[in-house]
Every structure is written in structure tokens, then in C-alpha cells.
Write a protein that holds these residues in place. Sequence first.
Motif, PDB file in Angstrom:
ATOM      1  N   VAL A 215     -35.189   0.602 -32.694  1.00 46.80           N
ATOM      2  CA  VAL A 215     -34.097   1.173 -31.900  1.00 46.80           C
ATOM      3  C   VAL A 215     -33.005   0.120 -31.682  1.00 46.80           C
ATOM      4  O   VAL A 215     -31.819   0.411 -31.834  1.00 46.80           O
ATOM      5  CB  VAL A 215     -34.615   1.735 -30.556  1.00 46.80           C
ATOM      6  CG1 VAL A 215     -33.459   2.063 -29.621  1.00 46.80           C
ATOM      7  CG2 VAL A 215     -35.473   2.962 -30.801  1.00 46.80           C
ATOM      8  N   ILE A 216     -33.411  -1.091 -31.375  1.00 45.59           N
ATOM      9  CA  ILE A 216     -32.434  -2.168 -31.183  1.00 45.59           C
ATOM     10  C   ILE A 216     -31.618  -2.365 -32.461  1.00 45.59           C
ATOM     11  O   ILE A 216     -30.385  -2.464 -32.415  1.00 45.59           O
ATOM     12  CB  ILE A 216     -33.148  -3.480 -30.777  1.00 45.59           C
ATOM     13  CG1 ILE A 216     -33.701  -3.355 -29.361  1.00 45.59           C
ATOM     14  CG2 ILE A 216     -32.203  -4.677 -30.885  1.00 45.59           C
ATOM     15  CD1 ILE A 216     -34.638  -4.479 -28.963  1.00 45.59           C
ATOM     16  N   GLU A 217     -32.287  -2.395 -33.582  1.00 48.79           N
ATOM     17  CA  GLU A 217     -31.604  -2.570 -34.864  1.00 48.79           C
ATOM     18  C   GLU A 217     -30.584  -1.452 -35.106  1.00 48.79           C
ATOM     19  O   GLU A 217     -29.450  -1.708 -35.501  1.00 48.79           O
ATOM     20  CB  GLU A 217     -32.646  -2.580 -35.987  1.00 48.79           C
ATOM     21  CG  GLU A 217     -32.101  -2.837 -37.356  1.00 48.79           C
ATOM     22  CD  GLU A 217     -33.192  -2.820 -38.417  1.00 48.79           C
ATOM     23  OE1 GLU A 217     -32.918  -2.277 -39.508  1.00 48.79           O
ATOM     24  OE2 GLU A 217     -34.293  -3.325 -38.167  1.00 48.79           O
ATOM     25  N   LEU A 218     -30.972  -0.230 -34.837  1.00 55.56           N
ATOM     26  CA  LEU A 218     -30.095   0.917 -35.043  1.00 55.56           C
ATOM     27  C   LEU A 218     -28.911   0.895 -34.077  1.00 55.56           C
ATOM     28  O   LEU A 218     -27.768   1.143 -34.459  1.00 55.56           O
ATOM     29  CB  LEU A 218     -30.902   2.207 -34.881  1.00 55.56           C
ATOM     30  CG  LEU A 218     -30.277   3.495 -35.333  1.00 55.56           C
ATOM     31  CD1 LEU A 218     -29.871   3.449 -36.799  1.00 55.56           C
ATOM     32  CD2 LEU A 218     -31.263   4.647 -35.102  1.00 55.56           C
ATOM     33  N   ARG A 219     -29.180   0.595 -32.823  1.00 58.19           N
ATOM     34  CA  ARG A 219     -28.111   0.558 -31.818  1.00 58.19           C
ATOM     35  C   ARG A 219     -27.122  -0.575 -32.073  1.00 58.19           C
ATOM     36  O   ARG A 219     -25.959  -0.493 -31.691  1.00 58.19           O
ATOM     37  CB  ARG A 219     -28.693   0.433 -30.416  1.00 58.19           C
ATOM     38  CG  ARG A 219     -29.437   1.668 -29.961  1.00 58.19           C
ATOM     39  CD  ARG A 219     -29.946   1.507 -28.545  1.00 58.19           C
ATOM     40  NE  ARG A 219     -28.846   1.486 -27.598  1.00 58.19           N
ATOM     41  CZ  ARG A 219     -28.370   2.554 -26.957  1.00 58.19           C
ATOM     42  NH1 ARG A 219     -28.911   3.730 -27.156  1.00 58.19           N
ATOM     43  NH2 ARG A 219     -27.377   2.439 -26.112  1.00 58.19           N
ATOM     44  N   ASN A 220     -27.577  -1.657 -32.717  1.00 57.72           N
ATOM     45  CA  ASN A 220     -26.717  -2.813 -32.940  1.00 57.72           C
ATOM     46  C   ASN A 220     -25.886  -2.732 -34.221  1.00 57.72           C
ATOM     47  O   ASN A 220     -25.101  -3.630 -34.486  1.00 57.72           O
ATOM     48  CB  ASN A 220     -27.539  -4.109 -32.938  1.00 57.72           C
ATOM     49  CG  ASN A 220     -27.890  -4.536 -31.523  1.00 57.72           C
ATOM     50  OD1 ASN A 220     -27.253  -4.136 -30.553  1.00 57.72           O
ATOM     51  ND2 ASN A 220     -28.923  -5.344 -31.404  1.00 57.72           N
ATOM     52  N   THR A 221     -26.035  -1.663 -34.986  1.00 59.57           N
ATOM     53  CA  THR A 221     -25.154  -1.505 -36.137  1.00 59.57           C
ATOM     54  C   THR A 221     -23.742  -1.250 -35.607  1.00 59.57           C
ATOM     55  O   THR A 221     -23.553  -0.797 -34.467  1.00 59.57           O
ATOM     56  CB  THR A 221     -25.578  -0.325 -37.034  1.00 59.57           C
ATOM     57  OG1 THR A 221     -25.457   0.895 -36.278  1.00 59.57           O
ATOM     58  CG2 THR A 221     -26.991  -0.499 -37.568  1.00 59.57           C
ATOM     59  N   ALA A 222     -22.751  -1.531 -36.431  1.00 62.10           N
ATOM     60  CA  ALA A 222     -21.362  -1.287 -36.008  1.00 62.10           C
ATOM     61  C   ALA A 222     -21.175   0.181 -35.625  1.00 62.10           C
ATOM     62  O   ALA A 222     -20.542   0.504 -34.611  1.00 62.10           O
ATOM     63  CB  ALA A 222     -20.396  -1.683 -37.125  1.00 62.10           C
ATOM     64  N   ARG A 223     -21.748   1.064 -36.427  1.00 58.85           N
ATOM     65  CA  ARG A 223     -21.643   2.499 -36.160  1.00 58.85           C
ATOM     66  C   ARG A 223     -22.351   2.874 -34.851  1.00 58.85           C
ATOM     67  O   ARG A 223     -21.828   3.652 -34.049  1.00 58.85           O
ATOM     68  CB  ARG A 223     -22.237   3.265 -37.337  1.00 58.85           C
ATOM     69  CG  ARG A 223     -22.149   4.745 -37.229  1.00 58.85           C
ATOM     70  CD  ARG A 223     -22.672   5.395 -38.524  1.00 58.85           C
ATOM     71  NE  ARG A 223     -22.780   6.815 -38.385  1.00 58.85           N
ATOM     72  CZ  ARG A 223     -21.759   7.659 -38.316  1.00 58.85           C
ATOM     73  NH1 ARG A 223     -20.534   7.199 -38.388  1.00 58.85           N
ATOM     74  NH2 ARG A 223     -21.958   8.950 -38.186  1.00 58.85           N
ATOM     75  N   GLY A 224     -23.534   2.332 -34.642  1.00 58.55           N
ATOM     76  CA  GLY A 224     -24.280   2.602 -33.416  1.00 58.55           C
ATOM     77  C   GLY A 224     -23.526   2.136 -32.187  1.00 58.55           C
ATOM     78  O   GLY A 224     -23.381   2.874 -31.211  1.00 58.55           O
TER      79      GLY A 224
END
Length: 189
Positions: A24-33
Motif C-alpha cells: 500500500v505504501i508503494e502504491l500510495r507513493n507513486t506520482a499518480r497515487g
Amino acid sequence: MHQVVLEGEVVNLKPYSPSDREKVIELRNTARGQYFLNQGFVSTIETQVEWEKGYFSRDNDFYWIIECKETKEMIGTTALYDITDQDAEKGRLIVDEKKSMRKPYVLEAELLILKYAFENLKLRHLITRTKLDNDKMKSINIRFGFKKTGECIINQEVYEHFLLEDYHPDSLLKYQSIVTKWRKKEEKK
């Protein structure tokens, strides 16, 4: 309350657990997220653990992992929160575009949430707030019957406020059939 699993044809919505934390952290930290969640900070283990403490103490909040049924891979997250006896808000949707491109994962996740909100929780209204330039989500909301009721500012960004109060499951059958057709096509490969 946090143990509700919603099963679909191509995705399952499984309850968030601390074992999902790093993905979840990885996904939220994307530019898009960060952009679409309007997240003004970088998520860390510490910030996620702090969020979890609040989440698991609330009894009016479902946060799900969108999981591909076939691969069991995490595709994204979504939620139903601020639940009362009549209303709730849907949101916190973020997906890995590489894993979900040209697949009906988001479509089915949204259908599962609507069905659960209205048929299981017996809600009368569902709201969502969508970032002004999030055309994909606005399109889905409108197709599902949400009506724009105004705009609001969240963290200095303009969001459109949508309300669904006339839930008609029959009107969503055409969208479920898209999911079914895609699943059958994939099974033949």
C-alpha cells in the motif's frame, strides 16, 4: 467490521491488514497515487502504522485491497467510510495502472462497493468526491448514476462532489456483463 470480503468475477475486495502495509505504501507513493489521493507527504512505515491505529479503532470504515482473483496480486485499494445508518462515502481508490490496464478491475470493484453499500448496509445515499481533473472516475460515477452536487476544496485542491441516491441494480447489469464477457474471453486464452 473490518473483516468483510466482497467476491467478484475477476477481483475480490479483501480487508486491509498490516501484512498489506508495504504494498500500500508503494502504491500510495507513486506520482499518480500521491496526485489523485492528494497526499502531501511520502508514506512511510511509521505513517501507515499510525493510520492503521485510527482505522482499526473505527467501526464505520471499510478499507479493501483490490485483489486479482486469478493471480492473487494486489491491484489497488478502495474504501467505504464515514458510514452512518443512511450514508457513506466511497473513495481512497488507487490502482496499479500497469496491472489494471485494459482490464475491468476498477469497474468490478466499484460495482461490488455499490452492491454492498445499498443491498447489505441498506444505505440510502452514497457520496464521493473526485478530483476535478480525474475524468476516468468522473465518467464511472456518472455512468453509475451519481449526480454532481457541487464542488469542495480539500487540501487546496478542487474536488467535485457526487451523490447517488437512486440505486437501481438493474441499471448496472450492463456493466457487470462487461466484466463477465472479459472473464470468459480470458478463460478461452
